[in-house]
Design an enzyme around this catalytic site. Structure first.
Site, PDB file in Angstrom:
ATOM      1  N   SER A  45       0.861  -1.190   0.000  1.00 56.74           N
ATOM      2  CA  SER A  45       0.000   0.000   0.000  1.00 56.74           C
ATOM      3  C   SER A  45       0.892   1.233   0.000  1.00 56.74           C
ATOM      4  O   SER A  45       2.068   1.157   0.395  1.00 56.74           O
ATOM      5  CB  SER A  45      -0.859  -0.004   1.273  1.00 56.74           C
ATOM      6  OG  SER A  45      -1.503   1.240   1.451  1.00 56.74           O
ATOM      7  N   TYR A  98      -2.556  -1.581  10.290  1.00 54.41           N
ATOM      8  CA  TYR A  98      -2.453  -1.706   8.819  1.00 54.41           C
ATOM      9  C   TYR A  98      -1.108  -1.171   8.344  1.00 54.41           C
ATOM     10  O   TYR A  98      -0.405  -1.813   7.561  1.00 54.41           O
ATOM     11  CB  TYR A  98      -3.611  -0.918   8.198  1.00 54.41           C
ATOM     12  CG  TYR A  98      -3.741  -0.995   6.693  1.00 54.41           C
ATOM     13  CD1 TYR A  98      -4.599  -1.927   6.099  1.00 54.41           C
ATOM     14  CD2 TYR A  98      -3.046  -0.126   5.862  1.00 54.41           C
ATOM     15  CE1 TYR A  98      -4.742  -1.991   4.722  1.00 54.41           C
ATOM     16  CE2 TYR A  98      -3.185  -0.188   4.480  1.00 54.41           C
ATOM     17  CZ  TYR A  98      -4.037  -1.117   3.916  1.00 54.41           C
ATOM     18  OH  TYR A  98      -4.171  -1.162   2.542  1.00 54.41           O
TER      19      TYR A  98
END
Ligand SMILES: NC(=O)c1ccc[n+]([C@@H]2O[C@H](COP(=O)([O-])OP(=O)(O)OC[C@H]3O[C@@H](n4cnc5c(N)ncnc54)[C@H](O)[C@@H]3O)[C@@H](O)[C@H]2O)c1
Length: 257
Positions: free
Chosen positions: A139, A152
């Site tokens: 990401s 995350y």
């Protein structure tokens, strides 16, 4: 390039295929003629896999034994695994102060430990063939942080470390490892986040998209899943044999500043 009418002997194991990026990767790989084992804990992924002519294995990847069983299933069905796409992921938005420990552990198990265990389990099969591709869907949050996403962001930063290490260990064995770092892609994971972010920041949902998700973007739009799967397909190809240990941003220019 081959297409669905040209059989391709390569076998891919893709995780998190019920929707979004994983579903797009399965679709693209099937168009290229790869055999695919789609792995997910969601039954909807079976319907998607059936529609694409992919095999399906139901597994909750927060369970280490299930990760190993997924690779065993690929070997049982196809006798090899050439490409591993670590894509399954979830998000939870909450400040560190209130972040539930169980949610932290779930995210690290799914998004860091499962990619490690799957890499470990496919490794001997790739080494045996002298060819392998490990593609980790990380990401933009593997490069930068945002408030409220500690687990995350920690998992995704860790995934870059795993990618680099696998690249160094695989170099002499024909195995490459690379990460892809997208900004916001139009998928259920992002749709669910819009409401959470609105609550966290006390904003309207449209404001979340414009003022938070696209705040740092030079290109002011969300990314299509097919734009990510196109890069996965390149990294999985023979043409990408010299590309390893790298992180590929598809981030609308976010990290250019
Ligand atoms: N959508 C984005 O903006 C974006 C941006 C950067 C990175 N990513 C990453 O891309 C990957 C795919 O995300 P997406 O946006 O397509 O999300 P998505 O919600 O559409 O898909 C996630 C998939 O993971 C599966 N999954 C979740 N928990 C699982 C578990 N315990 N075991 C097995 N499967 C499980 C879900 O069933 C689903 O199929 C994730 O790793 C995510 O972090 C997404």
């Amino acid at each position: 390039m081959t297409n669905a009418t040209t059989p391709n002997p390569r076998v891919a194991l893709v995780t998190g295929t019920a929707s979004g990026i994983g579903a797009a990767v399965v679709h693209q790989f099937r168009e290229l003629g790869y055999q695919v084992l789609a792995v997910d804990f969601n039954e909807q992924a079976k319907e998607k896999a059936d529609a694409e002519g992919a095999a399906f294995f139901k597994a909750d990847l927060t369970d280490g034994d299930a990760c190993k069983a997924a690779v065993a299933e690929a070997i049982r069905r196809f006798g090899r695994v050439d490409i591993l796409v670590n894509n399954a992921g979830i998000q939870h938005v909450s400040p560190i102060e209130d972040f539930p420990e169980a949610k932290w552990r779930q995210i690290i198990d799914l998004m860091l430990t499962a990619p490690f265990l799957l890499t470990q389990a496919v490794w001997p099969w790739m080494r045996q063939n002298g060819w392998g591709r490990i593609i980790n869907v990380a990401s933009v949050h593997a490069q930068v942080a945002s408030p409220g996403k500690s687990a995350y962001i920690s998992a995704k930063h860790g995934m870059i470390g795993l990618t680099k290490t696998a690249a160094l260990e695989g170099g002499s064995q024909g195995i490459t490892a690379n990460a892809i770092c997208p900004a916001y892609v139009k998928t259920p994971l992002v749709e669910n986040q819009i409401a959470d972010q609105a609550k966290l920041h006390g904003m309207e949902e449209q404001e979340v998209i414009e003022q938070i998700m696209l705040k740092n973007a030079a290109v002011k739009r969300l990314i299509e899943p097919s734009e990510v799967s196109g890069l996965v397909a390149y990294l999985a190809s023979d043409a990408a044999g010299a590309v390893t240990g790298s992180s590929w941003n598809i981030d609308l220019g976010w990290t250019a500043q």
